[in-house]
Design an enzyme around this catalytic site. Structure first.
Site, PDB file in Angstrom:
ATOM      1  N   VAL A  40      52.220 -47.993  72.440  1.00 51.41           N
ATOM      2  CA  VAL A  40      53.183 -47.838  71.254  1.00 51.41           C
ATOM      3  C   VAL A  40      52.629 -48.802  70.163  1.00 51.41           C
ATOM      4  CG1 VAL A  40      55.554 -48.909  70.607  1.00 51.41           C
ATOM      5  CG2 VAL A  40      55.330 -47.761  73.018  1.00 51.41           C
ATOM      6  N   GLU A  41      51.987 -49.930  70.442  1.00 49.41           N
ATOM      7  CA  GLU A  41      51.574 -50.887  69.570  1.00 49.41           C
ATOM      8  C   GLU A  41      50.508 -50.269  68.722  1.00 49.41           C
ATOM      9  OE1 GLU A  41      52.838 -53.640  68.331  1.00 49.41           O
ATOM     10  OE2 GLU A  41      54.473 -54.311  69.692  1.00 49.41           O
ATOM     11  N   SER A  42      49.252 -50.051  69.433  1.00 51.66           N
ATOM     12  CA  SER A  42      48.139 -49.328  69.022  1.00 51.66           C
ATOM     13  C   SER A  42      47.323 -48.189  69.211  1.00 51.66           C
ATOM     14  CB  SER A  42      47.201 -50.620  69.064  1.00 51.66           C
ATOM     15  OG  SER A  42      46.925 -50.612  70.582  1.00 51.66           O
ATOM     16  N   TYR A  45      61.934 -48.818  68.942  1.00 45.61           N
ATOM     17  CA  TYR A  45      60.875 -49.545  69.581  1.00 45.61           C
ATOM     18  C   TYR A  45      61.153 -49.392  71.055  1.00 45.61           C
ATOM     19  CZ  TYR A  45      56.940 -52.882  70.652  1.00 45.61           C
ATOM     20  OH  TYR A  45      56.022 -53.791  70.939  1.00 45.61           O
TER      21      TYR A  45
END
Length: 474
Positions: free
Chosen positions: A105-107, A208
């Site tokens: 999800v982040e990167s 998120y």
């Protein structure tokens, strides 16, 4: 009339063929997506949080398996490089292993990813948050881009958020937008239920948790959507990390290991100038695992106080250079009693290597007689040796030793030179005094001027016999 009817009939068939053929062709090549099947899989999905098939979750899944198929396949391949590292620190901090999906999800598992807000790395730390967990960020290094250091910091940050909220939905929301915003949303909604208070959170944070559910789904079901992970080069599949004290040039190490400099940069993205500076705490250095013994040998001999009487040369190179690939793909027929975890452990790889080499997800369990693809050392591609209760594993990959290579000064052939790297802010006078050698001789050996400011990481040479017997760095 009959001719007209026949002509119309064949014209209709022709038009239908034009319409149907592209659809059939597209259906044969594009990933499959059936919403009902996705809903059923989500109900049975082993997930850190209770999965829901909301429109946001559906949108993220479609993005992975339909709209960004090529990028998703490349990202899935990078799981080989980073998931074993994540699992190491998750076990160390006693956290659920499903948290590794958060880096998707982040990167998208890109260690050099930088957001428009300034967050960076696999775990997208903002500078102030990264520094609060001890990550060094300056003009020479950004440890937010260091997979090892940033992952360790991320585990501590996630554990802190869970201890604060007692719920992984809220902990993930706090990781994204901060604990203060989550507390304010809880007060506004008068609830600790994420799905009830999410409307009081920023839009990015509202999405998120759904994004995390979609990432978890992707890892478990990418094969059901005909996605094929694009595996990275073999040297990126087996990274090994050591701690070093700095004053090292990545280019020099790549040359002595006969490793492409681009590979060294991919494995060590935190060093902005290709140089590991000196520091009060160790830095990390990552190389392909097959070259780890050679690197350790070099590190043990590079300091002048480790060289007897300063007579040994300071540069080492691999004895032989080969253009042959270090690993080769072979097939192993799964036998009764083989277990995936034990098999991976005996191979000294993670279960993710076995899964992705065979295009499978976390639930894959090979059946007796099934052919399993392995990546083994090319020097012993077929030779299998018994180990651990009859389990057959490839023989270990031998690492060529580092051999000393004396470097002579062309203008003066007597004696060997030792090499050092300048630290930030050092001049020729400072470094000559630090090494305990004559300034004029030092400048002559390196074609430098007295009091000249040296670039950080610049390699300088000193004649071995000119160094004092007492090591200057003791």
């Amino acid at each position: 009339m009959k001719r007209r009817t026949v002509r119309k009939y064949f014209s209709l068939i022709f038009l239908l063929g034009l319409l149907v053929s592209p659809a059939l062709e597209t259906g044969a090549t594009e990933p499959v997506y059936q919403r009902e099947e996705v809903s059923q899989r989500l109900e049975e999905l082993p997930c850190l949080i209770q999965p829901r098939h909301t429109s946001a979750v559906d949108g993220y899944i479609k993005g992975y398996v339909l709209r960004r198929k090529e990028k998703t396949e490349a990202m899935l391949g990078r799981m080989l490089t980073y998931f074993p590292l994540f699992e190491h620190f998750l076990r160390q901090h006693r956290l659920p292993e499903e948290l590794k999906y958060l880096a998707i999800v982040e990167s998208a598992l890109n260690p050099t990813a930088v957001s428009s807000a300034g967050a960076a790395g696999l775990w997208q730390f903002m500078p102030e948050t990264g520094r609060s967990y001890g990550l060094r960020i300056n003009r020479y290094v950004d440890e937010r881009l260091d997979p090892w250091r940033s992952t360790e910091a991320a585990m501590r940050h996630l554990a802190k958020q869970y201890d604060r909220f007692g719920s992984w939905e809220l902990a993930l929301a706090a990781y994204n937008s901060g604990a203060g915003r989550v507390h304010r949303a809880m007060r506004a909604a008068r609830s600790r239920n994420f799905w009830r208070l999410m409307r009081y959170l920023p839009r990015e944070t509202r999405n998120y948790v759904p994004a995390f559910i979609a990432a978890t789904y992707l890892v478990h079901h990418f094969a059901d959507h005909r996605l094929q992970p694009q595996l990275p080069p073999s040297d990126l599949q087996f990274p090994a990390t050591v701690e070093v004290r700095g004053n090292l040039s990545l280019k020099e190490i790549a040359e002595l290991l006969r490793l492409p400099y681009e590979t060294m940069q991919l494995l060590n993205p935190a060093y902005k100038k290709g140089f590991i500076p000196q520091g009060s705490r160790p830095y990390t250095l990552t190389v392909p695992r097959r070259l780890l013994p050679a690197l350790q040998h070099f590190l043990s001999t590079r300091r002048p106080d480790a060289l007897p009487d300063y007579k040994a040369p300071a540069v080492f190179l691999l004895e032989e250079e080969s253009s042959a690939p270090p690993y080769e793909s072979v097939e192993y027929r799964w036998e009764e009693g083989d277990e995936l975890l034990a098999f991976a452990d005996a191979l000294e790889v993670s279960p993710w290597h076995l899964r992705l080499w065979n295009g499978k997800g976390p639930s894959w369990a090979p059946q007796p007689g099934e052919k399993v693809r392995l990546l083994v050392p090319a020097e012993h591609p077929i030779v299998l040796a018994p180990r651990r209760q009859g389990l057959l594993v490839p023989a270990p990959l031998p690492t060529p030793p580092l051999q000393p290579l004396p470097l002579k000064n062309r203008s003066d052939s007597e004696g060997d030179f030792l090499f050092f790297f300048a630290e930030p802010g050092e001049t020729t006078r400072i470094l000559a005094r630090k090494l305990g050698v004559d300034l004029d001789a030092f400048c002559r050996w390196n074609d430098l001027q007295p009091n000249q400011l040296l670039d950080a990481g610049r390699k300088v040479r000193v004649r071995a016999e000119a160094l004092p017997r007492q090591a200057p760095f003791d």
